[in-house]
Design a protein around this motif. Structure first.
Motif, PDB file in Angstrom:
ATOM      1  N   LEU A   1       0.820  -1.212   0.000  1.00 48.77           N
ATOM      2  CA  LEU A   1       0.000   0.000   0.000  1.00 48.77           C
ATOM      3  C   LEU A   1       0.856   1.265   0.000  1.00 48.77           C
ATOM      4  N   ASP A   2       1.866   1.297   0.889  1.00 53.56           N
ATOM      5  CA  ASP A   2       2.677   2.514   1.050  1.00 53.56           C
ATOM      6  C   ASP A   2       3.555   2.797  -0.167  1.00 53.56           C
ATOM      7  N   ARG A   3       4.168   1.753  -0.734  1.00 55.30           N
ATOM      8  CA  ARG A   3       5.113   1.959  -1.827  1.00 55.30           C
ATOM      9  C   ARG A   3       4.452   1.977  -3.202  1.00 55.30           C
ATOM     10  N   PHE A   4       3.318   1.248  -3.339  1.00 56.12           N
ATOM     11  CA  PHE A   4       2.739   1.106  -4.674  1.00 56.12           C
ATOM     12  C   PHE A   4       1.249   1.450  -4.748  1.00 56.12           C
ATOM     13  N   GLY A   5       0.658   1.755  -3.621  1.00 56.75           N
ATOM     14  CA  GLY A   5      -0.756   2.091  -3.637  1.00 56.75           C
ATOM     15  C   GLY A   5      -1.655   0.903  -3.926  1.00 56.75           C
ATOM     16  N   VAL A   6      -1.172  -0.329  -3.715  1.00 56.44           N
ATOM     17  CA  VAL A   6      -1.942  -1.547  -3.970  1.00 56.44           C
ATOM     18  C   VAL A   6      -2.491  -2.072  -2.644  1.00 56.44           C
ATOM     19  N   LYS A   7      -3.802  -2.123  -2.538  1.00 52.67           N
ATOM     20  CA  LYS A   7      -4.446  -2.566  -1.301  1.00 52.67           C
ATOM     21  C   LYS A   7      -4.815  -4.038  -1.411  1.00 52.67           C
ATOM     22  N   LEU A   8      -4.062  -4.891  -0.713  1.00 51.88           N
ATOM     23  CA  LEU A   8      -4.350  -6.325  -0.714  1.00 51.88           C
ATOM     24  C   LEU A   8      -5.596  -6.594   0.127  1.00 51.88           C
ATOM     25  N   LEU A   9      -6.333  -7.635  -0.219  1.00 54.67           N
ATOM     26  CA  LEU A   9      -7.570  -7.944   0.494  1.00 54.67           C
ATOM     27  C   LEU A   9      -7.294  -8.560   1.858  1.00 54.67           C
ATOM     28  N   PHE A  10      -6.188  -9.302   1.954  1.00 53.70           N
ATOM     29  CA  PHE A  10      -5.749  -9.845   3.240  1.00 53.70           C
ATOM     30  C   PHE A  10      -4.253 -10.126   3.146  1.00 53.70           C
ATOM     31  N   PRO A  11      -3.558 -10.202   4.283  1.00 55.31           N
ATOM     32  CA  PRO A  11      -2.099 -10.351   4.256  1.00 55.31           C
ATOM     33  C   PRO A  11      -1.679 -11.669   3.617  1.00 55.31           C
ATOM     34  N   PRO A  12      -0.618 -11.653   2.817  1.00 56.24           N
ATOM     35  CA  PRO A  12      -0.107 -12.914   2.271  1.00 56.24           C
ATOM     36  C   PRO A  12       0.655 -13.678   3.348  1.00 56.24           C
ATOM     37  N   LYS A  13       0.732 -14.975   3.201  1.00 58.55           N
ATOM     38  CA  LYS A  13       1.582 -15.747   4.098  1.00 58.55           C
ATOM     39  C   LYS A  13       3.019 -15.638   3.623  1.00 58.55           C
ATOM     40  N   VAL A  14       3.954 -15.857   4.519  1.00 54.32           N
ATOM     41  CA  VAL A  14       5.372 -15.640   4.200  1.00 54.32           C
ATOM     42  C   VAL A  14       6.179 -16.904   4.482  1.00 54.32           C
ATOM     43  N   VAL A  15       7.025 -17.269   3.531  1.00 55.78           N
ATOM     44  CA  VAL A  15       8.015 -18.334   3.729  1.00 55.78           C
ATOM     45  C   VAL A  15       9.384 -17.706   3.550  1.00 55.78           C
ATOM     46  N   HIS A  16      10.171 -17.716   4.619  1.00 56.18           N
ATOM     47  CA  HIS A  16      11.486 -17.088   4.569  1.00 56.18           C
ATOM     48  C   HIS A  16      12.521 -18.034   3.961  1.00 56.18           C
ATOM     49  N   LEU A  17      13.362 -17.462   3.095  1.00 56.95           N
ATOM     50  CA  LEU A  17      14.429 -18.216   2.445  1.00 56.95           C
ATOM     51  C   LEU A  17      15.778 -17.733   2.971  1.00 56.95           C
ATOM     52  N   TYR A  18      16.685 -18.681   3.191  1.00 52.85           N
ATOM     53  CA  TYR A  18      17.981 -18.339   3.784  1.00 52.85           C
ATOM     54  C   TYR A  18      19.157 -18.641   2.857  1.00 52.85           C
ATOM     55  N   LYS A  19      18.863 -18.989   1.615  1.00 58.91           N
ATOM     56  CA  LYS A  19      19.920 -19.308   0.652  1.00 58.91           C
ATOM     57  C   LYS A  19      20.011 -18.265  -0.463  1.00 58.91           C
ATOM     58  N   ARG A  20      19.522 -17.057  -0.202  1.00 54.83           N
ATOM     59  CA  ARG A  20      19.431 -16.067  -1.270  1.00 54.83           C
ATOM     60  C   ARG A  20      20.788 -15.643  -1.806  1.00 54.83           C
ATOM     61  N   LYS A  21      21.829 -15.815  -1.044  1.00 53.04           N
ATOM     62  CA  LYS A  21      23.146 -15.392  -1.535  1.00 53.04           C
ATOM     63  C   LYS A  21      23.520 -16.121  -2.830  1.00 53.04           C
ATOM     64  N   TRP A  22      22.893 -17.275  -3.069  1.00 55.33           N
ATOM     65  CA  TRP A  22      23.227 -18.059  -4.255  1.00 55.33           C
ATOM     66  C   TRP A  22      22.626 -17.482  -5.532  1.00 55.33           C
ATOM     67  N   ILE A  23      21.790 -16.453  -5.426  1.00 54.49           N
ATOM     68  CA  ILE A  23      21.294 -15.802  -6.644  1.00 54.49           C
ATOM     69  C   ILE A  23      21.827 -14.375  -6.780  1.00 54.49           C
ATOM     70  N   GLU A  24      22.698 -13.970  -5.873  1.00 58.10           N
ATOM     71  CA  GLU A  24      23.247 -12.624  -5.934  1.00 58.10           C
ATOM     72  C   GLU A  24      24.413 -12.573  -6.915  1.00 58.10           C
ATOM     73  N   GLU A  25      24.448 -11.539  -7.733  1.00 61.17           N
ATOM     74  CA  GLU A  25      25.464 -11.454  -8.776  1.00 61.17           C
ATOM     75  C   GLU A  25      26.869 -11.354  -8.206  1.00 61.17           C
ATOM     76  N   THR A  26      27.000 -10.817  -6.990  1.00 55.87           N
ATOM     77  CA  THR A  26      28.330 -10.701  -6.375  1.00 55.87           C
ATOM     78  C   THR A  26      28.921 -12.066  -6.034  1.00 55.87           C
ATOM     79  N   THR A  27      28.082 -13.093  -5.951  1.00 53.76           N
ATOM     80  CA  THR A  27      28.564 -14.443  -5.657  1.00 53.76           C
ATOM     81  C   THR A  27      29.284 -15.033  -6.864  1.00 53.76           C
ATOM     82  N   TYR A  28      29.006 -14.495  -8.042  1.00 56.00           N
ATOM     83  CA  TYR A  28      29.566 -15.051  -9.272  1.00 56.00           C
ATOM     84  C   TYR A  28      30.260 -13.954 -10.085  1.00 56.00           C
ATOM     85  N   PRO A  29      31.519 -13.649  -9.778  1.00 51.85           N
ATOM     86  CA  PRO A  29      32.233 -12.620 -10.533  1.00 51.85           C
ATOM     87  C   PRO A  29      32.418 -12.999 -12.007  1.00 51.85           C
ATOM     88  N   HIS A  30      32.397 -14.306 -12.298  1.00 53.24           N
ATOM     89  CA  HIS A  30      32.481 -14.794 -13.672  1.00 53.24           C
ATOM     90  C   HIS A  30      31.347 -15.785 -13.909  1.00 53.24           C
TER      91      HIS A  30
END
Length: 463
Positions: free
Chosen positions: A88-117
């Motif tokens: 709502l605050d950043r995009f003005g989109v009002k969701l009908l109810f909160p989404p559920k959340v699944v936290h991921l802890y391996k995100r570093k494996w998709i960061e470009e800094t992990t792969y200089p080449h």
């Protein structure tokens, strides 16, 4: 060729290791939940992709309120309450109810800094590993990729999910291959490689193999939505599933922005630049063009102001923002340049409402939400003469010009000067035409086209 074969072998081996236990899980150790799982590892990037995420969630909440919407995110501080507030605050989109959340802890494996080449293949394989973590934690009936990680599609299918993707831009394109063949130096083609014929040939082989692999994984989607004519043409060519590809323009808040008055303050005309502080957005070119325009203005002319508004995803973006500030000083335009980081949507609208023009300079911008926002708000766009802005957005409306397209520093500077020197009547006429054109990319249009594309999948009417 040897490097390409090694990459392909590694990719095949990793998929084999992952998919073997996945088959066992599907056969009874893990049950799928009737839910939509949105694979969007960065839920705080503040870009057009995040807007698509929240509008997609909203559309599915409207269409299937009985099904949960689950967001896979690598932002550990994200909660259902914070995400509904952010939408709502950043995009003005009002969701009908909160989404559920699944936290991921391996995100570093998709960061470009992990792969200089070999960044593309590294991030792609990393996304498979991250999706493995996501699907093991929660397996939905519908796996929805809103970030462009096509290499996760075979895995999601092996988990028994219906796979839907929204592609903002192809991970690789024929344009990228062309630049390597021409040995053009860009943010995704290092100058060292561009100068070497042998390194360039090696990269062509790498890109060719990668595009083949990308085509295979992309073809696993039950539905592939794309955001523009340019993206659609590339994805059709690469994935070969034209019957499952639908063009759905991204949602832009045209209705809210169209409420802004077209008249603008006469003193110190404002030119706004809205984009994440990423290398491909080419902010430096904008600064140089602005500096060139300032130098051409006579002493009696009103000096314009350039406002950079954007978000920073990580430390690299923060450093890039600092370099821009230093460059403004170097070009001696720092007194006329302002920087705004991570603004709320309300503040962004206020800035758009005072700008006479909006500048955009990314080459092959797949669509260009910011360009549409400029037009809807009444700011005349100066966009890069390629891809989305050229093919879909900055087109004449009922015979009236809606903005400017440019490539070089000189062309951008000339466009800036044209707008600043434009009589008010002429500017208002162009701004009105641009606003009419922008209405074709409204949020309402997105909801309409999005639902039309997704409904056959939800009711299993597609292949």
């Amino acid at each position: 060729m040897a490097v390409g074969l090694i990459i392909l072998a590694v990719f095949t081996a990793i998929l084999a290791l992952i998919l073997r236990p996945a088959l066992r899980l599907i056969n009874g150790r893990m049950s799928r939940k009737r839910a939509f799982g949105f694979f969007h590892p960065y839920t705080n990037d503040g870009g057009g992709g995040e807007r698509v995420l929240w509008c997609a969630v909203r559309a599915l909440q409207e269409e299937s309120p009985d099904l949960d919407c689950v967001v896979y995110t690598g932002d550990h501080d994200a909660t259902p309450e914070s995400l509904i507030g952010r939408a709502l605050d950043r995009f003005g989109v009002k969701l009908l109810f909160p989404p559920k959340v699944v936290h991921l802890y391996k995100r570093k494996w998709i960061e470009e800094t992990t792969y200089p080449h070999f960044t593309m293949i590294g991030q792609s394989l990393g996304s498979v590993y991250l999706a493995w973590e996501a699907l093991c934690k929660f397996t939905p009936s519908y796996y929805f990729d809103t970030s462009g990680y096509a290499f996760t599609y075979p895995l999601a299918r092996m988990f028994g999910c219906r796979v839907i993707g929204y592609t903002h831009y192809p991970t690789i394109s024929t344009d990228m291959l062309s630049r390597v063949r021409q040995r053009s130096s860009m943010y995704n083609n290092d100058a060292l490689i561009a100068k070497s014929i042998w390194l360039s040939r090696g990269k062509i082989i790498y890109y060719t193999l990668f595009s083949w692999m990308y085509g295979i994984v992309g073809s696993c989607a039950h539905l592939a939505m794309v955001n523009s004519t340019w993206t659609k043409s590339h994805i059709e060519k690469l994935w070969g599933i034209s019957d499952r590809i639908k063009r759905v323009y991204p949602p832009c808040d045209t209705s809210g922005l169209q409420a802004l008055p077209l008249e603008r303050p006469a003193e110190n005309p404002v030119i706004i630049s809205v984009a994440q502080f990423r290398p491909e957005k080419a902010h430096s070119l904008q600064l140089e063009a602005f500096s060139a325009a300032i130098k051409k203005l006579g002493s009696s002319m009103k000096k314009p102001k350039l406002q950079f508004v954007g978000s920073c995803r990580n430390k690299s973006d923060e450093e890039r923002l600092q370099m821009l500030k230093e460059k403004a000083v170097e070009l001696n335009v720092d007194k006329h340049v302002e920087f705004y980081k991570n603004l709320t949507y309300r503040d962004l609208v206020a800035h758009l409402g005072s700008a006479v023009a909006g500048i955009h300079s990314m080459i092959d911008e797949h669509f260009g939400i910011s360009v549409v926002e400029y037009m809807a708000a009444g700011a005349i766009p100066i966009a890069h003469n390629s891809a989305g802005p050229k093919m879909d957005i900055v087109l004449d409306e009922d015979g009236e010009k809606t903005g400017f397209l440019a490539c070089t520093i000189e062309e951008y500077a000339d466009a800036i000067l044209s707008i600043i020197r434009m009589p008010d009547e002429e500017r208002l006429k162009m701004a009105a035409a641009a606003r009419t054109r922008a209405s074709k990319f409204s949020e309402q249009r997105f909801y309409q086209d999005f639902k039309a594309a997704v409904l056959p999948i939800l009711f299993h009417l597609s292949k």
